[in-house]
Design a protein around this motif. Structure first.
Motif, PDB file in Angstrom:
ATOM      1  N   LEU A   1      60.495  -3.704  21.988  1.00 38.54           N
ATOM      2  CA  LEU A   1      60.105  -3.291  20.640  1.00 38.54           C
ATOM      3  C   LEU A   1      59.648  -4.542  19.877  1.00 38.54           C
ATOM      4  N   LEU A   2      58.356  -4.643  19.688  1.00 33.35           N
ATOM      5  CA  LEU A   2      57.802  -5.832  19.034  1.00 33.35           C
ATOM      6  C   LEU A   2      57.561  -5.526  17.564  1.00 33.35           C
ATOM      7  N   LEU A   3      58.409  -6.087  16.727  1.00 36.84           N
ATOM      8  CA  LEU A   3      58.248  -5.870  15.286  1.00 36.84           C
ATOM      9  C   LEU A   3      57.379  -6.973  14.699  1.00 36.84           C
ATOM     10  N   MET A   4      56.471  -6.590  13.856  1.00 34.58           N
ATOM     11  CA  MET A   4      55.593  -7.590  13.227  1.00 34.58           C
ATOM     12  C   MET A   4      55.099  -7.042  11.898  1.00 34.58           C
ATOM     13  N   ASP A   5      54.299  -7.816  11.206  1.00 36.88           N
ATOM     14  CA  ASP A   5      53.737  -7.311   9.953  1.00 36.88           C
ATOM     15  C   ASP A   5      52.638  -6.292  10.266  1.00 36.88           C
ATOM     16  N   ARG A   6      52.292  -5.476   9.286  1.00 33.00           N
ATOM     17  CA  ARG A   6      51.380  -4.363   9.545  1.00 33.00           C
ATOM     18  C   ARG A   6      49.992  -4.823   9.996  1.00 33.00           C
ATOM     19  N   ARG A   7      49.498  -5.898   9.372  1.00 30.13           N
ATOM     20  CA  ARG A   7      48.127  -6.331   9.702  1.00 30.13           C
ATOM     21  C   ARG A   7      48.048  -6.826  11.137  1.00 30.13           C
ATOM     22  N   SER A   8      49.081  -7.563  11.552  1.00 29.52           N
ATOM     23  CA  SER A   8      49.077  -8.059  12.940  1.00 29.52           C
ATOM     24  C   SER A   8      49.170  -6.890  13.910  1.00 29.52           C
ATOM     25  N   SER A   9      49.959  -5.892  13.546  1.00 33.13           N
ATOM     26  CA  SER A   9      50.096  -4.718  14.415  1.00 33.13           C
ATOM     27  C   SER A   9      48.757  -3.987  14.536  1.00 33.13           C
ATOM     28  N   GLU A  10      48.095  -3.790  13.418  1.00 27.78           N
ATOM     29  CA  GLU A  10      46.795  -3.098  13.452  1.00 27.78           C
ATOM     30  C   GLU A  10      45.795  -3.877  14.310  1.00 27.78           C
ATOM     31  N   LEU A  11      45.823  -5.191  14.168  1.00 28.59           N
ATOM     32  CA  LEU A  11      44.866  -5.999  14.938  1.00 28.59           C
ATOM     33  C   LEU A  11      45.241  -6.070  16.418  1.00 28.59           C
ATOM     34  N   THR A  12      46.536  -5.974  16.721  1.00 27.16           N
ATOM     35  CA  THR A  12      46.974  -6.034  18.123  1.00 27.16           C
ATOM     36  C   THR A  12      46.281  -4.967  18.963  1.00 27.16           C
ATOM     37  N   LYS A  13      46.176  -3.767  18.410  1.00 30.70           N
ATOM     38  CA  LYS A  13      45.559  -2.670  19.170  1.00 30.70           C
ATOM     39  C   LYS A  13      44.097  -2.991  19.491  1.00 30.70           C
ATOM     40  N   TYR A  14      43.364  -3.457  18.490  1.00 34.48           N
ATOM     41  CA  TYR A  14      41.956  -3.801  18.735  1.00 34.48           C
ATOM     42  C   TYR A  14      41.845  -4.993  19.681  1.00 34.48           C
ATOM     43  N   GLY A  15      42.740  -5.945  19.502  1.00 35.39           N
ATOM     44  CA  GLY A  15      42.709  -7.131  20.367  1.00 35.39           C
ATOM     45  C   GLY A  15      42.940  -6.746  21.827  1.00 35.39           C
ATOM     46  N   ALA A  16      43.884  -5.819  22.059  1.00 32.40           N
ATOM     47  CA  ALA A  16      44.190  -5.400  23.435  1.00 32.40           C
ATOM     48  C   ALA A  16      42.980  -4.704  24.059  1.00 32.40           C
ATOM     49  N   ASN A  17      42.390  -3.757  23.326  1.00 31.29           N
ATOM     50  CA  ASN A  17      41.243  -3.044  23.904  1.00 31.29           C
ATOM     51  C   ASN A  17      40.044  -3.965  24.086  1.00 31.29           C
ATOM     52  N   ALA A  18      39.857  -4.889  23.142  1.00 34.33           N
ATOM     53  CA  ALA A  18      38.726  -5.814  23.258  1.00 34.33           C
ATOM     54  C   ALA A  18      38.915  -6.721  24.482  1.00 34.33           C
ATOM     55  N   MET A  19      40.150  -7.143  24.735  1.00 33.08           N
ATOM     56  CA  MET A  19      40.421  -7.986  25.897  1.00 33.08           C
ATOM     57  C   MET A  19      40.156  -7.224  27.197  1.00 33.08           C
ATOM     58  N   LEU A  20      40.594  -5.969  27.259  1.00 37.85           N
ATOM     59  CA  LEU A  20      40.376  -5.168  28.475  1.00 37.85           C
ATOM     60  C   LEU A  20      38.881  -4.926  28.701  1.00 37.85           C
TER      61      LEU A  20
END
Ligand SMILES: NC(=O)c1ccc[n+]([C@@H]2O[C@H](COP(=O)([O-])OP(=O)(O)OC[C@H]3O[C@@H](n4cnc5c(N)ncnc54)[C@H](O)[C@@H]3O)[C@@H](O)[C@H]2O)c1
Length: 448
Positions: free
Chosen positions: A199-218
């Protein structure tokens, strides 16, 4: 916990069903009444392996409910998820119409404190926006409630969604108000028993960007391998060998290194586009990601051009296609490479006969009718009289064809394997003209 899931599509339905399966009481809401009726009767409106079984089991346990009335379901909920679509807008940015509409409805209806969770893939700042919309509505109604908006992007893959949800690599939760942390720990406890650190807790902006970052990396890995495959074709190297050679390096890893017809699906193209728009809006140039998109568009064209070059003139040629969905295991055809290949084949005058075990109906609906495009129920039926077979989606039923039967049904003997599923030597030995992606094949025989 009593969970409300607003939006019962691929993500909302899987999330809701899996949360019910571990004991939560879940109500899924959707505007689509037909979908809700089907679900109430225990039928899954999408093809996702294992999902219907989970749905039926939890309806049976009275833990999974479906309604089209948000107003009925909301008062019972402890936590409300927003899992509606965020399609690509005209300028490439994420279209937040549905997310905003749900936020408005929540603001109009909420009559108690609530944790609102944005599960949809949304640009950075959307949780702020959802919070503003709900608070504005509450102010207009003259009521005060404590509303905590959290980001909790979803990483499941269609085709393997249940497994991904039940055994996640990680669960990302973005919270600016940590008082809701306990709610998430209670909600996701059954999924992280093996490792609380998932369970990775973080601030909302980092969480929102994490999803895009993951798909962009793939997406980047796929475009990179597709370009390497083109180089292999020119150098006489084999991209499958190169893939194994580089993927064995622990820093790189073996997954998502497959060359093919270009990525598609409901997420990568739109999420990469949305991240590019976000970066533009903030004056940051993501040069790598722009190249990833360009390479992907080119890859789809190159797939078609291999076929076109072989025939020279495609007018009147019968071309058989195996696979229309953007990947195996799903009936989802959003942004499938098949759209580009079929469109270009038809524009060039070919007659296209297509088969897909699950995606043909959705494809036909999205693509529309064309006098030279038809579908068959059985994979072998599209081969009758065809001059080429093109493998677009690597469903298991296409993995070991009877080549003698294939050859006897076809009028020509050309196979374009856009997923590198077949052994080049086996097909060439059997007299097929065989083209694949980045591996030695019959390309030397292609007329220039
Ligand atoms: N599909 C995937 O593999 C996947 C994976 C991870 C994340 N996501 C993200 O999850 C989100 C949902 O994607 P999806 O593929 O499930 O979309 P979807 O189109 O399959 O489902 C969305 C559902 O929301 C419903 N809806 C729209 N407005 C509504 C409203 N006001 N109230 C109730 N229901 C409403 C629609 O009728 C539809 O059934 C998107 O942001 C997507 O990017 C998708």
């Amino acid at each position: 916990m009593r969970v409300l899931m607003v939006g019962t599509g691929y993500v909302g339905l899987v999330t809701g069903s899996c949360l019910a399966d571990v004991g939560h009481d879940v109500t899924c809401v959707d505007l689509n009444e037909r979908k809700i009726e089907m679900l109430r009767d225990g039928f899954c409106p999408i093809f996702e392996p294992g999902l219907e079984t989970v749905i039926r089991r939890n309806i049976g346990h009275d833990r999974l409910h479906f309604t089209s009335q948000l107003s009925q379901a909301l008062p019972e909920a402890d936590i409300a998820f927003i899992a509606v679509g965020t399609p690509e807008g005209e300028d490439g940015s994420a279209d937040l119409t549905y997310v905003k509409a749900v936020a408005e409805s929540l603001g109009e209806l909420l009559a108690k404190d609530m944790v609102v969770v944005v599960k949809s893939t949304v640009p950075v700042g959307t949780c702020d926006l959802v919070e503003e919309i709900i608070q504005r509505q509450l102010r207009q109604r003259g009521v005060k409630h404590r509303i905590i908006v959290a980001s909790n992007p979803e990483f499941l893959k269609e085709g393997d969604a249940i497994g991904d949800f039940m055994r996640p690599d990680r669960i990302v939760v973005g919270l600016d108000d940590l008082t809701a942390e306990d709610s998430f720990r209670a909600l996701y406890r059954p999924f992280i028993l093996d490792d609380q650190g998932k369970l990775l807790l973080m601030d909302r902006r980092s969480s929102e960007l994490t999803k895009y970052g993951a798909n962009a990396m793939l997406a980047t890995r796929i475009s990179f391998m597709n370009e390497l495959a083109q180089l292999c074709e020119n150098l006489g190297a084999n991209v499958d060998k190169v893939r194994l050679g580089i993927g064995s390096d622990g820093r790189i890893g073996k997954k998502f290194l497959y060359a093919g017809p270009g990525y598609g699906g409901s997420c990568f193209p739109k999420d990469v586009a949305a991240l590019l728009r976000t970066s533009e809006a903030h004056g940051v140039e993501l040069k790598v990601l722009q190249a990833v998109t360009d390479a992907n568009l080119r890859q789809k064209d190159l797939s078609f051009e291999k076929i076109a070059r072989y025939f020279g003139d495609l007018r009147g040629r019968r071309i058989a296609l195996w696979g229309l969905s953007f990947k195996p295991g799903t009936d989802d055809v959003r942004e499938t490479p098949a759209f580009v290949i079929v469109r270009r084949l038809l524009d060039a005058g070919a007659l296209v006969l297509a088969h897909d075990p699950e995606g043909a109906e959705n494809f036909a609906k999205e693509f529309g009718d064309h006098p030279h495009l038809s579908y068959a129920e059985q994979a072998y039926d599209v081969l009758r009289g065809a001059e080429a077979l093109v493998l677009i989606t690597e469903w298991s039923e296409y993995k070991r064809p009877n080549w003698d039967k294939v050859g006897s049904l076809m009028a020509g003997k050309a196979v374009f394997d856009l997923r590198n599923q077949y052994e080049p030597w086996e097909l060439m030995d059997k007299g097929f003209y065989y083209r694949c992606v980045g591996r030695p094949d019959s390309s030397a025989q292609t007329p220039r």
